[in-house]
Design a protein around this motif. Sequence first.
Motif, PDB file in Angstrom:
ATOM      1  N   ASP A   1      -5.271  15.523 -29.932  1.00  0.00           N
ATOM      2  CA  ASP A   1      -3.995  16.224 -29.803  1.00  0.00           C
ATOM      3  C   ASP A   1      -4.139  17.484 -28.956  1.00  0.00           C
ATOM      4  O   ASP A   1      -3.284  17.791 -28.119  1.00  0.00           O
ATOM      5  N   ALA A   2      -5.222  18.214 -29.197  1.00  0.00           N
ATOM      6  CA  ALA A   2      -5.465  19.447 -28.439  1.00  0.00           C
ATOM      7  C   ALA A   2      -5.617  19.144 -26.952  1.00  0.00           C
ATOM      8  O   ALA A   2      -5.105  19.876 -26.100  1.00  0.00           O
ATOM      9  N   GLU A   3      -6.278  18.037 -26.637  1.00  0.00           N
ATOM     10  CA  GLU A   3      -6.475  17.648 -25.237  1.00  0.00           C
ATOM     11  C   GLU A   3      -5.147  17.198 -24.615  1.00  0.00           C
ATOM     12  O   GLU A   3      -4.802  17.586 -23.501  1.00  0.00           O
ATOM     13  N   ASP A   4      -4.379  16.385 -25.365  1.00  0.00           N
ATOM     14  CA  ASP A   4      -3.081  15.898 -24.878  1.00  0.00           C
ATOM     15  C   ASP A   4      -2.090  17.032 -24.667  1.00  0.00           C
ATOM     16  O   ASP A   4      -1.220  16.960 -23.805  1.00  0.00           O
ATOM     17  N   ASN A   5      -2.215  18.078 -25.495  1.00  0.00           N
ATOM     18  CA  ASN A   5      -1.264  19.184 -25.448  1.00  0.00           C
ATOM     19  C   ASN A   5      -1.596  20.248 -24.413  1.00  0.00           C
ATOM     20  O   ASN A   5      -0.858  21.220 -24.265  1.00  0.00           O
ATOM     21  N   LYS A   6      -2.700  20.094 -23.706  1.00  0.00           N
ATOM     22  CA  LYS A   6      -2.981  20.998 -22.598  1.00  0.00           C
ATOM     23  C   LYS A   6      -1.917  20.775 -21.524  1.00  0.00           C
ATOM     24  O   LYS A   6      -1.480  19.645 -21.295  1.00  0.00           O
ATOM     25  N   THR A   7      -1.506  21.840 -20.887  1.00  0.00           N
ATOM     26  CA  THR A   7      -0.328  21.816 -20.009  1.00  0.00           C
ATOM     27  C   THR A   7      -0.347  20.675 -18.996  1.00  0.00           C
ATOM     28  O   THR A   7       0.604  19.900 -18.889  1.00  0.00           O
ATOM     29  N   ARG A   8      -1.430  20.556 -18.260  1.00  0.00           N
ATOM     30  CA  ARG A   8      -1.503  19.534 -17.205  1.00  0.00           C
ATOM     31  C   ARG A   8      -1.412  18.125 -17.799  1.00  0.00           C
ATOM     32  O   ARG A   8      -0.702  17.261 -17.270  1.00  0.00           O
ATOM     33  N   ASN A   9      -2.140  17.901 -18.882  1.00  0.00           N
ATOM     34  CA  ASN A   9      -2.121  16.589 -19.525  1.00  0.00           C
ATOM     35  C   ASN A   9      -0.751  16.292 -20.132  1.00  0.00           C
ATOM     36  O   ASN A   9      -0.303  15.145 -20.158  1.00  0.00           O
ATOM     37  N   LEU A  10      -0.088  17.344 -20.610  1.00  0.00           N
ATOM     38  CA  LEU A  10       1.241  17.189 -21.191  1.00  0.00           C
ATOM     39  C   LEU A  10       2.255  16.794 -20.118  1.00  0.00           C
ATOM     40  O   LEU A  10       3.151  15.988 -20.360  1.00  0.00           O
ATOM     41  N   VAL A  11       2.098  17.343 -18.921  1.00  0.00           N
ATOM     42  CA  VAL A  11       2.963  16.978 -17.794  1.00  0.00           C
ATOM     43  C   VAL A  11       2.817  15.492 -17.483  1.00  0.00           C
ATOM     44  O   VAL A  11       3.805  14.760 -17.370  1.00  0.00           O
ATOM     45  N   VAL A  12       1.570  15.045 -17.351  1.00  0.00           N
ATOM     46  CA  VAL A  12       1.301  13.633 -17.025  1.00  0.00           C
ATOM     47  C   VAL A  12       1.858  12.715 -18.114  1.00  0.00           C
ATOM     48  O   VAL A  12       2.516  11.709 -17.826  1.00  0.00           O
ATOM     49  N   LYS A  13       1.623  13.086 -19.366  1.00  0.00           N
ATOM     50  CA  LYS A  13       2.092  12.277 -20.500  1.00  0.00           C
ATOM     51  C   LYS A  13       3.624  12.194 -20.506  1.00  0.00           C
ATOM     52  O   LYS A  13       4.194  11.117 -20.693  1.00  0.00           O
ATOM     53  N   THR A  14       4.295  13.330 -20.288  1.00  0.00           N
ATOM     54  CA  THR A  14       5.765  13.363 -20.307  1.00  0.00           C
ATOM     55  C   THR A  14       6.336  12.565 -19.145  1.00  0.00           C
ATOM     56  O   THR A  14       7.338  11.853 -19.296  1.00  0.00           O
ATOM     57  N   LEU A  15       5.712  12.664 -17.971  1.00  0.00           N
ATOM     58  CA  LEU A  15       6.168  11.889 -16.815  1.00  0.00           C
ATOM     59  C   LEU A  15       6.077  10.390 -17.095  1.00  0.00           C
ATOM     60  O   LEU A  15       6.988   9.630 -16.748  1.00  0.00           O
ATOM     61  N   LYS A  16       4.990   9.975 -17.705  1.00  0.00           N
ATOM     62  CA  LYS A  16       4.827   8.553 -18.032  1.00  0.00           C
ATOM     63  C   LYS A  16       5.889   8.104 -19.031  1.00  0.00           C
ATOM     64  O   LYS A  16       6.392   6.977 -18.949  1.00  0.00           O
ATOM     65  N   GLU A  17       6.258   8.987 -19.959  1.00  0.00           N
ATOM     66  CA  GLU A  17       7.248   8.637 -20.974  1.00  0.00           C
ATOM     67  C   GLU A  17       8.655   8.504 -20.397  1.00  0.00           C
ATOM     68  O   GLU A  17       9.510   7.865 -21.003  1.00  0.00           O
ATOM     69  N   ILE A  18       8.901   9.115 -19.216  1.00  0.00           N
ATOM     70  CA  ILE A  18      10.222   8.934 -18.590  1.00  0.00           C
ATOM     71  C   ILE A  18      10.182   7.859 -17.501  1.00  0.00           C
ATOM     72  O   ILE A  18      11.107   7.718 -16.722  1.00  0.00           O
TER      73      ILE A  18
END
Length: 202
Positions: free
Chosen positions: A47-64
């Motif tokens: 979770d800590a790794e996923d919640n890092k800003t850059r990783n969060l951007v990539v994750k959110t982009l994939k979700e849209i």
Amino acid sequence: MEGWIVLGIILIVAAYFFGRIGYSFNDEDQEHSDYTKMNEAVDVAIDAEDNKTRNLVVKTLKEIGCQPEVDDKDRIRFKYQGEIFFIDADNNYQFVTLWDAWWLCIDCDNANVEHLKKAINSNNINTIVSTFYTIDEDSKQMGVHCKAIFMLTPSIVNKENYLKVILNDCFKAHDLLRERFIRLDFKQEKHEHRRVVVKGFN
């Protein structure tokens, strides 16, 4: 008397037996507890790794529904509704920068450049994103761009819609600029019969 002795022996054996079972259960409970703690620690690390800003951007982009990739300048590049965007994001900061670069380009010697500059200057009142222009001296062209700086953190509710609103605001900026330019161009046309169309607005 012998009956009491036998009963005493039975009670001692039973106590020993149940004591061993209890020890066994406690041992299993301890192992289960250690396993649970290990899993929890792994989940927290992920979770800590996923919640890092850059990783969060990539994750959110994939979700849209986007397919982000990293370009040679280490920017996150992706396509949204047919338009190519870039995001600069650093895991050490919670703010990211969205770029919608060179979505319009005209020659600097175009008769409508000054009208377009005026339209750009008045475009930033009604949108989240900023519209601005740059001049490429080599190609003698003026490029129009949109830019937005915003926060992206795990605490933001519905990050997908939040990001979509900002991305859609770029398209809103495009439309507003076209409308403002057409109005300015129409005013000019009333004074000058010859009209020059800006390439990219049709």
